[in-house]
Scaffold this active site. Structure first.
Site, PDB file in Angstrom:
ATOM      1  N   ALA A  32      41.874 -49.771 -60.248  1.00 39.61           N
ATOM      2  CA  ALA A  32      42.395 -49.334 -58.936  1.00 39.61           C
ATOM      3  C   ALA A  32      41.336 -49.664 -57.891  1.00 39.61           C
ATOM      4  CB  ALA A  32      42.753 -47.854 -58.935  1.00 39.61           C
ATOM      5  N   GLY A  36      34.952 -50.205 -51.947  1.00 40.63           N
ATOM      6  CA  GLY A  36      33.727 -49.589 -52.483  1.00 40.63           C
ATOM      7  C   GLY A  36      33.290 -50.314 -53.761  1.00 40.63           C
ATOM      8  N   HIS A  37      34.246 -50.572 -54.649  1.00 42.01           N
ATOM      9  CA  HIS A  37      33.932 -51.336 -55.867  1.00 42.01           C
ATOM     10  C   HIS A  37      33.478 -52.762 -55.498  1.00 42.01           C
ATOM     11  CE1 HIS A  37      37.142 -48.588 -57.669  1.00 42.01           C
ATOM     12  NE2 HIS A  37      36.112 -48.354 -58.458  1.00 42.01           N
ATOM     13  N   GLN A  61      36.183 -39.644 -71.199  1.00 43.42           N
ATOM     14  CA  GLN A  61      35.460 -38.927 -70.136  1.00 43.42           C
ATOM     15  C   GLN A  61      36.372 -38.000 -69.333  1.00 43.42           C
ATOM     16  OE1 GLN A  61      34.321 -42.692 -68.087  1.00 43.42           O
ATOM     17  NE2 GLN A  61      34.701 -41.556 -66.199  1.00 43.42           N
ATOM     18  N   GLY A 150      27.549 -46.897 -58.372  1.00 46.68           N
ATOM     19  CA  GLY A 150      27.582 -46.356 -57.015  1.00 46.68           C
ATOM     20  C   GLY A 150      26.940 -44.984 -56.929  1.00 46.68           C
TER      21      GLY A 150
HETATM   22  P1  AMP Z   1      35.160 -45.829 -60.880  1.00 47.54           P
HETATM   23  O1  AMP Z   1      36.150 -46.936 -60.983  1.00 47.54           O
HETATM   24  O2  AMP Z   1      35.602 -44.715 -59.983  1.00 47.54           O
HETATM   25  O3  AMP Z   1      34.665 -45.382 -62.218  1.00 47.54           O
HETATM   26  O4  AMP Z   1      33.903 -46.447 -60.143  1.00 47.54           O
HETATM   27  C1  AMP Z   1      33.246 -47.582 -60.646  1.00 47.54           C
HETATM   28  C2  AMP Z   1      31.919 -47.710 -59.948  1.00 47.54           C
HETATM   29  O5  AMP Z   1      32.148 -47.875 -58.551  1.00 47.54           O
HETATM   30  C3  AMP Z   1      31.042 -46.450 -60.101  1.00 47.54           C
HETATM   31  O6  AMP Z   1      29.694 -46.858 -60.302  1.00 47.54           O
HETATM   32  C4  AMP Z   1      31.235 -45.743 -58.795  1.00 47.54           C
HETATM   33  O7  AMP Z   1      30.149 -44.920 -58.429  1.00 47.54           O
HETATM   34  C5  AMP Z   1      31.381 -46.917 -57.849  1.00 47.54           C
HETATM   35  N1  AMP Z   1      32.087 -46.513 -56.634  1.00 47.54           N
HETATM   36  C6  AMP Z   1      33.300 -45.915 -56.550  1.00 47.54           C
HETATM   37  N2  AMP Z   1      33.598 -45.646 -55.267  1.00 47.54           N
HETATM   38  C7  AMP Z   1      32.548 -46.064 -54.529  1.00 47.54           C
HETATM   39  C8  AMP Z   1      32.234 -46.059 -53.123  1.00 47.54           C
HETATM   40  N3  AMP Z   1      33.064 -45.534 -52.234  1.00 47.54           N
HETATM   41  N4  AMP Z   1      31.048 -46.585 -52.733  1.00 47.54           N
HETATM   42  C9  AMP Z   1      30.179 -47.103 -53.642  1.00 47.54           C
HETATM   43  N5  AMP Z   1      30.411 -47.146 -54.970  1.00 47.54           N
HETATM   44  C10 AMP Z   1      31.564 -46.629 -55.409  1.00 47.54           C
END
Ligand code: AMP
Length: 283
Positions: A32, A36-37, A61, A150
């Site tokens: 998704a 940010g990603h 998790q 992140g």
């Molecule tokens: P997730 O898909 O939510 O597991 O996130 C994957 C990676 O993207 C993780 O290292 C998160 O911390 C990083 N991440 C998600 N949202 C953001 C954001 N808004 N800014 C920076 N990194 C992000």
């Protein structure tokens, strides 16, 4: 563009193309994908010969089955977004749980010390064992030179640093800034489950964190915490799960602010049953 659904095919590909002195940057995600990603992938793309992005919603998790079932899964548009930003050079790794976990989708147990018992660890039992497990499988599959995480999930970043130490992984962990919408709301895959109205009002989270940063230095941690609780008690849209001011290294809740230490404020809030987390550096 390369898309692999098994670790064996990914490893074959990397073995074939990786030359001496070339590096693999790795960005683990649960898909998704949003900007940010993309900011993490861009950093990896800049700093490495190859970049692998994993898209894997990790069952171990999630301590709440409904949360796991509701987690958005949008692989096709994730691939399209990566292609728009990075063209054909990106490597996508989207394994099944059975493949990544070698058939047995269970959590390993880790001892991350103090970090795992605070905040996300307290409110989501078993969460960090699940994170440690999936990152172990992913690092073993990808064998990255550098991996990008992140600060949005700051506690996770510290847990991963500890995991690398415990498992002696030869990888450099790179922490990346939180990417925000113009309203200040941190981008998150969960934001797409918010209604337009609640999403707009969710800017209260970052606004409150910024107020905490201003108060830090003149007010005590207890006063700042009471202030934040007061704000969310008044809010009809958002329920506060936790607010903590904690040491940036071991994430222990601050009792007395010490001048030489670094602190961050951490928050978890529910809006329309969607759980939103954020944090900010205070000094
Ligand atoms: P997730 O898909 O939510 O597991 O996130 C994957 C990676 O993207 C993780 O290292 C998160 O911390 C990083 N991440 C998600 N949202 C953001 C954001 N808004 N800014 C920076 N990194 C992000």
């Amino acid at each position: 563009m390369y898309i692999f659904n098994t670790k064996e095919t990914l490893q074959d590909h990397l073995r074939q193309c990786l030359q001496k002195k070339e590096s693999i940057g790795f960005v683990p995600t649960m898909g998704a994908l949003h900007i940010g990603h993309i900011s993490l992938v861009a950093k990896s793309f800049e700093e490495n010969t190859y970049t692998v992005v994993s898209v894997f919603v990790n069952p171990t998790q999630f301590n709440n089955k409904e949360d796991l079932d509701n987690y958005p899964r949008t692989l096709e548009s994730d691939i399209a977004l990566l292609k728009v930003h990075f063209g054909d050079k990106i490597i996508v790794f989207a394994p099944s749980p059975q493949n990544l976990y070698d058939g047995e989708v269970v959590s390993l147990n880790f001892n991350f010390g103090k970090i795992e018992n605070q905040m996300e660890g307290k409110f989501r039992p078993g969460h960090f064992d699940g994170v440690g497990t999936v990152i172990t499988h992913l690092f073993n599959a990808v064998q990255p030179t550098k991996a990008y995480f992140g600060e949005k999930d700051y506690q996770q970043l510290q847990v991963v640093r500890k995991l690398v130490e415990l498992q002696e992984f030869l990888v450099e962990i790179v922490g990346c800034d939180i990417y925000r919408e113009s309203s200040g709301l941190a981008y998150s895959s969960r934001n797409q489950r918010l209604s337009v109205n609640v999403k707009e009002k969710a800017s209260i989270i970052y606004k409150t964190l910024k107020e905490c940063k201003e108060m830090f230095g003149t007010k005590s941690a207890t006063d700042i915490t009471s202030y934040v609780k007061g704000i969310f008690e008044k809010s009809e849209m958002f329920d506060l799960e936790y607010f903590e001011i904690a040491d940036t290294i071991d994430l222990e809740t601050v009792k007395k602010i010490l001048p030489k230490k670094k602190y961050r404020a951490f928050i978890a809030v529910f809006g329309e049953e969607v759980r939103l987390i954020d944090n900010i550096a205070l000094n």
